[in-house]
Structure formats: C-alpha cells, structure tokens
Write a protein that holds these residues in place. Structure first.
Motif, PDB file in Angstrom:
ATOM      1  N   MET A   1       0.726  -1.384   0.405  1.00 30.88           N
ATOM      2  CA  MET A   1       0.753  -0.376  -0.242  1.00 30.88           C
ATOM      3  C   MET A   1       0.892   1.464   0.024  1.00 30.88           C
ATOM      4  O   MET A   1       1.921   1.381   0.901  1.00 30.88           O
ATOM      5  CB  MET A   1      -1.188   0.343   0.699  1.00 30.88           C
ATOM      6  CG  MET A   1      -1.988  -1.018   0.937  1.00 30.88           C
ATOM      7  SD  MET A   1      -3.105  -1.048   2.861  1.00 30.88           S
ATOM      8  CE  MET A   1      -3.785   0.198   2.622  1.00 30.88           C
ATOM      9  N   GLN A 116      -0.681 -11.650   6.074  1.00 35.51           N
ATOM     10  CA  GLN A 116      -1.516 -11.641   6.558  1.00 35.51           C
ATOM     11  C   GLN A 116      -2.474 -12.111   7.548  1.00 35.51           C
ATOM     12  O   GLN A 116      -3.499 -12.002   9.096  1.00 35.51           O
ATOM     13  CB  GLN A 116      -2.488 -11.465   5.663  1.00 35.51           C
ATOM     14  CG  GLN A 116      -2.044 -10.217   4.643  1.00 35.51           C
ATOM     15  CD  GLN A 116      -2.876 -10.555   3.682  1.00 35.51           C
ATOM     16  OE1 GLN A 116      -3.990 -11.281   2.944  1.00 35.51           O
ATOM     17  NE2 GLN A 116      -2.089  -9.144   2.430  1.00 35.51           N
ATOM     18  N   TYR A 232      -7.422  -2.606  -3.484  1.00 35.98           N
ATOM     19  CA  TYR A 232      -6.797  -3.885  -2.598  1.00 35.98           C
ATOM     20  C   TYR A 232      -7.597  -4.571  -2.178  1.00 35.98           C
ATOM     21  O   TYR A 232      -8.869  -4.772  -1.747  1.00 35.98           O
ATOM     22  CB  TYR A 232      -6.247  -3.305  -1.656  1.00 35.98           C
ATOM     23  CG  TYR A 232      -5.041  -1.658  -1.541  1.00 35.98           C
ATOM     24  CD1 TYR A 232      -3.843  -2.185  -1.813  1.00 35.98           C
ATOM     25  CD2 TYR A 232      -5.899  -0.161  -1.981  1.00 35.98           C
ATOM     26  CE1 TYR A 232      -3.012  -1.047  -2.371  1.00 35.98           C
ATOM     27  CE2 TYR A 232      -4.643   0.256  -2.025  1.00 35.98           C
ATOM     28  CZ  TYR A 232      -3.194  -0.009  -2.288  1.00 35.98           C
ATOM     29  OH  TYR A 232      -2.536   0.915  -2.671  1.00 35.98           O
ATOM     30  N   SER A 233      -6.729  -5.604  -2.411  1.00 30.70           N
ATOM     31  CA  SER A 233      -7.267  -7.180  -1.902  1.00 30.70           C
ATOM     32  C   SER A 233      -8.090  -7.010  -0.047  1.00 30.70           C
ATOM     33  O   SER A 233      -7.505  -6.188   0.840  1.00 30.70           O
ATOM     34  CB  SER A 233      -6.337  -8.234  -1.532  1.00 30.70           C
ATOM     35  OG  SER A 233      -5.322  -8.350  -0.293  1.00 30.70           O
ATOM     36  N   GLN A 236      -5.306  -6.727   2.989  1.00 30.15           N
ATOM     37  CA  GLN A 236      -4.866  -5.975   3.026  1.00 30.15           C
ATOM     38  C   GLN A 236      -5.563  -4.293   4.096  1.00 30.15           C
ATOM     39  O   GLN A 236      -5.299  -4.477   4.434  1.00 30.15           O
ATOM     40  CB  GLN A 236      -3.873  -5.169   1.907  1.00 30.15           C
ATOM     41  CG  GLN A 236      -2.980  -6.327   1.184  1.00 30.15           C
ATOM     42  CD  GLN A 236      -2.582  -5.637   0.602  1.00 30.15           C
ATOM     43  OE1 GLN A 236      -3.628  -5.717  -0.704  1.00 30.15           O
ATOM     44  NE2 GLN A 236      -1.634  -5.133   0.178  1.00 30.15           N
ATOM     45  N   ASN A 278       0.395  -6.662   9.864  1.00 36.93           N
ATOM     46  CA  ASN A 278      -0.293  -6.678   8.742  1.00 36.93           C
ATOM     47  C   ASN A 278       0.317  -5.333   7.455  1.00 36.93           C
ATOM     48  O   ASN A 278       0.566  -5.668   6.637  1.00 36.93           O
ATOM     49  CB  ASN A 278      -1.370  -5.995   8.519  1.00 36.93           C
ATOM     50  CG  ASN A 278      -2.228  -6.094   7.153  1.00 36.93           C
ATOM     51  OD1 ASN A 278      -2.777  -7.506   6.891  1.00 36.93           O
ATOM     52  ND2 ASN A 278      -2.741  -5.043   6.730  1.00 36.93           N
ATOM     53  N   VAL A 279       0.788  -3.772   7.742  1.00 37.44           N
ATOM     54  CA  VAL A 279       1.112  -3.287   7.438  1.00 37.44           C
ATOM     55  C   VAL A 279       2.624  -3.079   6.936  1.00 37.44           C
ATOM     56  O   VAL A 279       3.176  -3.797   5.887  1.00 37.44           O
ATOM     57  CB  VAL A 279       0.747  -1.259   7.462  1.00 37.44           C
ATOM     58  CG1 VAL A 279       1.651  -0.869   6.857  1.00 37.44           C
ATOM     59  CG2 VAL A 279      -0.592  -1.705   8.111  1.00 37.44           C
ATOM     60  N   GLU A 282       5.495  -8.089   5.702  1.00 32.70           N
ATOM     61  CA  GLU A 282       5.945  -8.229   4.337  1.00 32.70           C
ATOM     62  C   GLU A 282       7.484  -7.499   4.380  1.00 32.70           C
ATOM     63  O   GLU A 282       8.993  -8.272   3.729  1.00 32.70           O
ATOM     64  CB  GLU A 282       5.551  -7.834   3.750  1.00 32.70           C
ATOM     65  CG  GLU A 282       3.386  -8.711   2.764  1.00 32.70           C
ATOM     66  CD  GLU A 282       3.956  -9.797   2.474  1.00 32.70           C
ATOM     67  OE1 GLU A 282       4.854 -10.614   2.497  1.00 32.70           O
ATOM     68  OE2 GLU A 282       3.423 -10.860   3.059  1.00 32.70           O
TER      69      GLU A 282
END
Length: 290
Positions: A1, A116, A232-233, A236, A278-279, A282
């Motif tokens: 994002m 996630q 976005y999914s 996310q 979550n943000v 990754e």
C-alpha cells in the motif's frame, strides 16, 4: 500500500471509531432506527443531485445500501440504544474483518498471505483478550445484534468489491438512498408514530449527531473505506478496521466513563501489533532474509 492509502485507511478507521460517540448521544435524542434513517438520508441528499451515479449495476448499489444501512447500522444503533456499551460494540463489530477475509477467500479467490494470517491472528488475540474483560457487562440480545451487524458489514464489503474499480464516493452516496425508507418503516413499526416526534423540534444535539454520522462517518469514513477495498485485497484492508475498537473504547472511557482496564489496554496493544505487522510485515521479512 502507498503511504497515501495507508493514511486514508487510518483516517477512515478514526472517523468510524469516533462515530460511536455520535451514535451513543444520538440514540438518546431519537429512536435508533429513525436516527439511522436520518444518517443515510442526509448522506445521500443533496449529494445525489451533484454527484453522477456510479458505473455499477443498480442491484449491487441497492444491495450494498441495504446491507450497510439497514443491516449493519440499523442493528448497531438498536443494540447501543438497548444498552450495549460503545466500547464493546466497537470491538465486537470488528468480527467483520475476519468475515470479510474469509468471504473474499471463498467467493473471490483472494487467498490471504501467511503474513496477513499471522497479523489477523495477533489482532484477533487482542480482541479475545479485550472481549474476555468486557462480555461480563453485556446482555445477550444486544451482543447478538452487533454480531449480526458485523456479518452484514462483511457481506457488504464483498458486494462493494463486486462493483469493481468505480467511483466509490459516488457508490457510497447513491447506495445510501436504499436505506432511509426501510429504516423509517421499521422505526414506525417498532416505535409507533411517536417515533417522529423527534423531528418536530430537533435539538441541536440531534442535528450535530446526524451531521457527524452522515458526513464524517458515512461520506468520509465509508467513502475512503470502499475506495480502498476496490483497489486492494480484503486481507490488506480489513485489518485496519481493528483500530476502530481502540478508538471506540478510549472514547467510551473518556466521554461515557466506561471502564477501561489494564487487560483491555494490553488487548489494544495486541490489536495495534497485528495491524502494524499487517502493514509492515512483508517488508520486515524481506529485509531480514535478504
């Protein structure tokens, strides 16, 4: 994002969290279903005269409006009107985040990533911790209403995603048209003609609550939320909503003197940790194993 969209998600969560203050005050000024009808009536009018209709099927627009307006918020307002604490209500309704991710996986094939899933698990643990300290003060009826409201929100999120990448601000405005008449009918059925007495001499408190709910929560909060879900999914975006109970509980504590224990603070920290993972998870894992 992108940083802008992360900021948009945070603003949406803040707007929706603060809306619980207006709901709690508003149900003291007007019957819950009538208050909900006013919220969506003023979210739609006069904006529909200036904003072109979204390029989506009319059925999807109407279904979204019924799910969010009548299902989610009609039940939520009714539960708070029957004594559900705003802090607990803002927490329980976040079951929608997990319902949304699950439904997106089943219906849209959006399989959540391991990060996630881990982030959602951490945040869910935080909700369980907070709920363990909160459920003792809630009656079953209003609690189940909020659970049903969360289910309607989750289904509504999938309907919004089905609409595709369209003008989601227009989608939010035009879908709001579907809610007022059914809500007004429900208010007259359950509360009788006296339900309309609040409209004969509306107080400035009622006017302020309706304005905050219509423009702050619906147009700003849900407008941003729907746009993000379209781009976005669900995996996310949905976890950002877990900030809402943190805002709701702090508001309930500061404004309505609802108790906030150390256990609940700990649960809120877990929710924040899950959101942060979550943000940024990754990126952190990519740097760790580079």
């Amino acid at each position: 994002m992108s940083p802008r969209d992360i900021l948009s998600a945070l603003v949406a969560a803040l707007a929706l969290g603060l809306a619980f203050i207006a709901i709690k005050v508003g149900v003291g000024e007007a019957p819950p279903m009538l208050l909900t009808a006013l919220r969506f009536a003023f979210a739609a009018v006069p904006a529909v005269f200036f904003v072109p209709p979204p390029k989506a099927r009319v059925g999807l627009v109407g279904l979204y409006g019924l799910l969010i307006g009548v299902g989610q918020f009609g039940l939520l307002f009714l539960a708070i009107g029957q004594g559900m604490p705003v802090g607990l209500a803002s927490l329980v309704i976040q079951l929608q985040a997990f319902i949304t991710v699950f439904l997106a996986w089943v219906t849209l094939g959006e399989r959540p990533s391991p990060v996630q899933v881990a982030a959602a698990s951490i945040a869910l643990l935080g909700i369980v911790v907070i709920g363990s300290a909160r459920l003792g003060g809630a009656s079953l009826g209003p609690f189940l209403m909020v659970v049903a409201a969360a289910l309607c929100w989750g289904i509504g999120n999938i309907v919004g995603k089905r609409a595709g990448r369209i003008d989601m601000f227009a989608f939010t405005i035009w879908s709001s048209l579907a809610a007022p008449l059914p809500l007004l009918a429900l208010s007259l059925y359950f509360d009788g003609p006296q339900a309309l007495q609040a409209l004969s001499h509306p107080s400035w408190v009622l006017v302020s609550c309706v304005a905050g709910l219509a423009y702050g929560a619906t147009l700003l909060g849900f407008g941003l939320w729907s746009r993000l879900l379209a781009h976005y999914s669900a995996g996310q975006i949905a976890p950002f909503a877990l900030l809402i109970p943190v805002v709701g509980m702090i508001s309930g504590w500061l404004i309505f003197a609802e108790p906030l224990s150390l256990i609940e603070f700990g649960g809120a920290l877990l929710v924040m940790a899950g959101l942060s993972f979550n943000v940024f998870g990754e990126r952190l894992l990519a740097c760790r194993f580079r």
